[in-house]
Design a protein around this motif. Structure first.
Motif, PDB file in Angstrom:
ATOM      1  N   GLU A  41      35.420 -35.118 -83.237  1.00 35.00           N
ATOM      2  CA  GLU A  41      36.408 -34.052 -83.344  1.00 35.00           C
ATOM      3  C   GLU A  41      36.012 -32.878 -82.464  1.00 35.00           C
ATOM      4  O   GLU A  41      34.834 -32.504 -82.391  1.00 35.00           O
ATOM      5  CB  GLU A  41      36.527 -33.572 -84.797  1.00 35.00           C
ATOM      6  CG  GLU A  41      37.608 -32.544 -85.042  1.00 35.00           C
ATOM      7  CD  GLU A  41      39.011 -33.123 -85.000  1.00 35.00           C
ATOM      8  OE1 GLU A  41      39.973 -32.327 -85.070  1.00 35.00           O
ATOM      9  OE2 GLU A  41      39.146 -34.351 -84.901  1.00 35.00           O
ATOM     10  N   MET A  42      37.002 -32.322 -81.781  1.00 41.16           N
ATOM     11  CA  MET A  42      36.818 -31.108 -80.991  1.00 41.16           C
ATOM     12  C   MET A  42      37.581 -29.971 -81.666  1.00 41.16           C
ATOM     13  O   MET A  42      38.732 -30.153 -82.071  1.00 41.16           O
ATOM     14  CB  MET A  42      37.358 -31.297 -79.573  1.00 41.16           C
ATOM     15  CG  MET A  42      36.739 -32.450 -78.810  1.00 41.16           C
ATOM     16  SD  MET A  42      37.541 -32.702 -77.191  1.00 41.16           S
ATOM     17  CE  MET A  42      39.158 -33.316 -77.692  1.00 41.16           C
ATOM     18  N   VAL A  43      36.940 -28.808 -81.770  1.00 39.61           N
ATOM     19  CA  VAL A  43      37.592 -27.617 -82.313  1.00 39.61           C
ATOM     20  C   VAL A  43      37.299 -26.450 -81.383  1.00 39.61           C
ATOM     21  O   VAL A  43      36.167 -26.294 -80.900  1.00 39.61           O
ATOM     22  CB  VAL A  43      37.096 -27.304 -83.747  1.00 39.61           C
ATOM     23  CG1 VAL A  43      37.381 -25.856 -84.131  1.00 39.61           C
ATOM     24  CG2 VAL A  43      37.748 -28.248 -84.740  1.00 39.61           C
ATOM     25  N   ALA A  44      38.326 -25.659 -81.105  1.00 38.26           N
ATOM     26  CA  ALA A  44      38.159 -24.455 -80.288  1.00 38.26           C
ATOM     27  C   ALA A  44      38.675 -23.245 -81.049  1.00 38.26           C
ATOM     28  O   ALA A  44      39.698 -23.328 -81.743  1.00 38.26           O
ATOM     29  CB  ALA A  44      38.888 -24.601 -78.957  1.00 38.26           C
ATOM     30  N   ILE A  45      37.961 -22.147 -80.938  1.00 34.10           N
ATOM     31  CA  ILE A  45      38.342 -20.865 -81.535  1.00 34.10           C
ATOM     32  C   ILE A  45      38.534 -19.886 -80.389  1.00 34.10           C
ATOM     33  O   ILE A  45      37.599 -19.633 -79.620  1.00 34.10           O
ATOM     34  CB  ILE A  45      37.249 -20.350 -82.489  1.00 34.10           C
ATOM     35  CG1 ILE A  45      36.789 -21.461 -83.472  1.00 34.10           C
ATOM     36  CG2 ILE A  45      37.724 -19.114 -83.219  1.00 34.10           C
ATOM     37  CD1 ILE A  45      37.837 -21.937 -84.425  1.00 34.10           C
TER      38      ILE A  45
ATOM     39  N   LEU B 287      30.282 -46.142 -78.839  1.00 34.86           N
ATOM     40  CA  LEU B 287      31.499 -45.392 -78.564  1.00 34.86           C
ATOM     41  C   LEU B 287      31.386 -43.956 -79.045  1.00 34.86           C
ATOM     42  O   LEU B 287      31.732 -43.008 -78.341  1.00 34.86           O
ATOM     43  CB  LEU B 287      32.699 -46.082 -79.221  1.00 34.86           C
ATOM     44  CG  LEU B 287      33.213 -47.332 -78.515  1.00 34.86           C
ATOM     45  CD1 LEU B 287      34.117 -48.140 -79.446  1.00 34.86           C
ATOM     46  CD2 LEU B 287      33.968 -46.965 -77.241  1.00 34.86           C
ATOM     47  N   GLY B 288      30.887 -43.774 -80.258  1.00 38.83           N
ATOM     48  CA  GLY B 288      30.723 -42.432 -80.792  1.00 38.83           C
ATOM     49  C   GLY B 288      29.751 -41.609 -79.967  1.00 38.83           C
ATOM     50  O   GLY B 288      29.993 -40.430 -79.670  1.00 38.83           O
TER      51      GLY B 288
ATOM     52  N   ALA C 156      31.896 -32.625 -83.149  1.00 39.37           N
ATOM     53  CA  ALA C 156      31.106 -33.329 -84.168  1.00 39.37           C
ATOM     54  C   ALA C 156      31.531 -34.783 -84.234  1.00 39.37           C
ATOM     55  O   ALA C 156      32.726 -35.105 -84.119  1.00 39.37           O
ATOM     56  CB  ALA C 156      31.279 -32.672 -85.535  1.00 39.37           C
ATOM     57  N   LEU C 157      30.565 -35.651 -84.406  1.00 39.57           N
ATOM     58  CA  LEU C 157      30.815 -37.065 -84.716  1.00 39.57           C
ATOM     59  C   LEU C 157      30.577 -37.234 -86.201  1.00 39.57           C
ATOM     60  O   LEU C 157      29.474 -36.986 -86.683  1.00 39.57           O
ATOM     61  CB  LEU C 157      29.870 -37.963 -83.914  1.00 39.57           C
ATOM     62  CG  LEU C 157      29.812 -39.441 -84.310  1.00 39.57           C
ATOM     63  CD1 LEU C 157      31.169 -40.110 -84.173  1.00 39.57           C
ATOM     64  CD2 LEU C 157      28.757 -40.172 -83.473  1.00 39.57           C
ATOM     65  N   SER C 158      31.602 -37.622 -86.932  1.00 40.78           N
ATOM     66  CA  SER C 158      31.453 -37.711 -88.382  1.00 40.78           C
ATOM     67  C   SER C 158      32.279 -38.852 -88.943  1.00 40.78           C
ATOM     68  O   SER C 158      33.205 -39.357 -88.299  1.00 40.78           O
ATOM     69  CB  SER C 158      31.900 -36.405 -89.059  1.00 40.78           C
ATOM     70  OG  SER C 158      33.316 -36.328 -89.100  1.00 40.78           O
ATOM     71  N   ALA C 159      31.928 -39.229 -90.150  1.00 39.70           N
ATOM     72  CA  ALA C 159      32.807 -40.091 -90.929  1.00 39.70           C
ATOM     73  C   ALA C 159      33.971 -39.261 -91.441  1.00 39.70           C
ATOM     74  O   ALA C 159      33.834 -38.054 -91.687  1.00 39.70           O
ATOM     75  CB  ALA C 159      32.044 -40.705 -92.098  1.00 39.70           C
TER      76      ALA C 159
END
Length: 422
Positions: free
Chosen positions: A283-287, A176-177, A254-257
Motif C-alpha cells: 500500500e502507498m499513502v501520501a499526505i 512479488l511483495g 507498507a507490505l502487509s496482510a
C-alpha cells in the motif's frame, strides 16, 4: 467528513453532488439539526450570561444585607434550563454528525457520470492481450496441477476463501511483495513502514470504513479491527497532528496482510485466489498540502503502473464513474490487468485522492508557511499492488504450452535461482 459550511453556503449544490452518487437529498435534514444545535447553543450562552449577572447581584445583595431569595430562585431555574439546552444541543449535534459521517466524499468534477462499472472510462492501455497457440489455463488450474496451490488444505484450516501456497509458489508470492516494496522505497521515494495489523475504532473511523462498512471488516473480541488495507494505519499516522508545510508531502509504503469479510460477495469468484478473506498487498499513502494532491495522485498511479510493466503484464488505467467511486474518494483511478486464463480484465490496483475528507475525520492539519492558522491536509492512497492478484496475473500471462510458467526477470533477486515453475 464534510464541512458544514459547505452545506450552509449552497444546500442545493450539495444535494446535487450527492445525487451524482445516487443518493437522495439530505441537506435540509442536516441543516435542520445544525439550526437546532446553533439555536440551543445561542440561548444557552444568553442564559449563562444572565446566570453570571445573577451571581454578581446575589453577592451584592448579601453583602448589603438584602434579600436574595428571588435572585437565587431565578438562578436555580436557569441552571435547569441551561442543562436542558446543553442536552438539546448535544442531541442535535449527534444527529447532525450521524447524517454527515454516513455521506460519501464530494466527487471531482472530472469524474464521469454513471452508476456502475459499465460507465467507467478507459484512459490508457499498455500492451495488447497476448495470443496463445494453446488454450491458456486459469491460475488455480496451473497451481493445483503442480501441487503448490492447495485450497482443500486451506478450507480445513480456515474455511472458504483462503489458500495454502507451497514451495516455489510461496516463494513467488514473497518475491512479488519484496519487488514491489523495494521499487516504491528505493526508486519512488516512499518511506518503508511496518504497521500493526490490528487497529482501534478511531483509526478505522478516520479513513472512512466506519460506521457504514463495519460488516466488511473482521473484529476481535477486545474491540480491535483487522486492517482491510494498510491504508488505515498508514493514513492515521498523522491523525490529530498539525504538520509544518515544509514537511509535506509525506509518502509511506507498507507490505502487509489485509483482511476482508467479503460481505455480499457470495457466489462471486469462488474458484481460485481472486477474492480472499486474507491477502497481501503493498500500500502507498501520501499526505500532502491541498495544492499538491492532484499531481500526487498522478504520480502515485504511475508508481503502481510501473510495477505492472516491470512484471510484463498487459494493463489499462480506468477512471471510475460517480457510482463506482469509493466512499472516501473524490477521484479514483483503477488499474486493471488482463488475465488470459479468464480472458477478462480484473482490478489489481486502486489509487484515490481523498482530498480533505479523511483529514477532517482524523483531525489532521498542517500549518501553511505564508498564512495564519491551520488547514486540513489532503490524503491519498493506492495499491502498489495487490500481491495475490499480481501472482495470478504472472501465472496466467507467462504460462507456457507445457504447463510451466516463466518467472519475470525483475523477480530474480528474490527467487533463489528459480526461473520457471512447473
Amino acid at each position: 467528513m464534510h464541512d458544514i459550511r459547505t452545506l450552509r453556503a449552497d444546500p442545493a449544490a450539495f444535494d446535487a453532488a450527492m445525487a451524482r452518487r445516487g443518493l437522495p437529498p439530505v441537506a435540509d435534514d442536516v441543516l435542520a439539526h445544525d439550526a437546532a444545535r446553533r439555536a440551543a447553543q445561542t440561548t444557552a450562552q444568553e442564559i449563562q450570561s444572565r446566570r453570571n449577572q445573577l451571581s454578581k447581584e446575589i453577592g451584592q445583595a448579601k453583602r448589603q444585607g438584602g434579600d436574595s431569595t428571588a435572585l437565587e430562585a431565578e438562578a436555580v431555574a436557569l441552571r435547569g434550563r441551561l442543562e436542558a439546552l446543553e442536552a438539546e444541543a448535544t442531541t442535535a449535534e449527534q444527529a447532525q454528525t450521524s447524517l454527515l459521517e454516513a455521506l460519501p466524499n464530494l466527487l471531482d468534477a472530472a469524474v464521469p457520470e454513471g452508476m456502475d462499472e459499465s460507465n467507467n472510462v478507459v484512459l490508457h492501455q499498455q500492451g495488447e492481450p497476448a495470443r496463445f497457440e494453446f488454450t491458456p489455463k486459469q491460475h488455480f488450474e496451473l497451481g493445483e496441477a503442480w501441487g503448490l496451490m492447495d485450497f482443500a488444505a486451506a478450507a480445513k484450516l480456515a474455511g472458504a476463501r483462503f489458500t495454502v501456497l507451497r514451495g516455489a509458489l510461496a516463494r513467488l508470492e514473497r518475491a512479488l511483495g519484496q519487488y514491489m516494496l523495494s521499487l516504491h522505497v528505493d526508486e519512488h521515494g516512499y518511506s518503508e513502514t511496518s504497521v500493526p495489523l490490528l487497529v482501534n475504532t478511531p483509526a478505522v473511523y478516520g479513513t472512512g470504513q466506519l460506521p457504514k462498512f463495519a460488516e466488511d471488516l473482521f473484529r476481535t473480541t477486545d474491540g480491535r479491527w483487522l486492517i482491510p488495507t494498510a491504508e488505515v494505519p498508514l493514513t492515521n499516522l498523522v491523525a490529530g497532528d498539525i504538520l509544518p508545510e515544509d514537511a509535506l508531502p509525506l509518502r509511506f509504503a507498507a507490505l502487509s496482510a489485509c483482511f476482508r469479510s467479503e460481505a455480499g460477495s457470495a457466489g462471486r469468484d469462488t474458484r481460485g485466489m481472486l477474492r480472499q478473506h486474507q491477502f497481501g498487498k503493498v500500500e502507498m499513502v501520501a499526505i500532502t498540502a491541498p495544492d499538491q494532491s492532484e499531481d500526487e495522485h498522478e504520480r502515485m498511479t504511475r508508481c503502481a503502473e510501473r510495477v505492472l510493466t516491470g512484471l510484463g503484464l498487459t494493463w489499462r488505467r480506468i477512471m471510475l464513474c460517480a457510482g463506482d467511486t469509493g466512499f472516501s474518494a473524490s477521484k479514483t483511478y483503477d488499474l486493471e490487468v488482463w488475465l488470459p486464463g479468464q480472458a477478462a480484465w480484473r482490478e489489481i490496483s486502486s489509487c484515490s485522492n481523498c482530498r480533505d475528507f479523511q483529514a477532517r475525520r482524523m483531525g489532521a492539519r498542517f500549518r501553511p508557511n505564508d498564512v495564519k492558522g491551520t488547514a486540513y491536509l489532503h490524503t491519498l492512497n493506492g495499491s502498489g499492488v495487490a500481491v495475490g492478484r499480481a501472482l495470478i496475473a504472472v501465472l496466467e500471462t507467462h504460462q507456457q504450452a507445457d504447463g510451466s510458467v516463466i518467472i519475470p526477470e525483475v523477480l530474480a533477486p528474490w527467487m533463489g535461482g528459480i526461473a520457471r515453475i512447473g
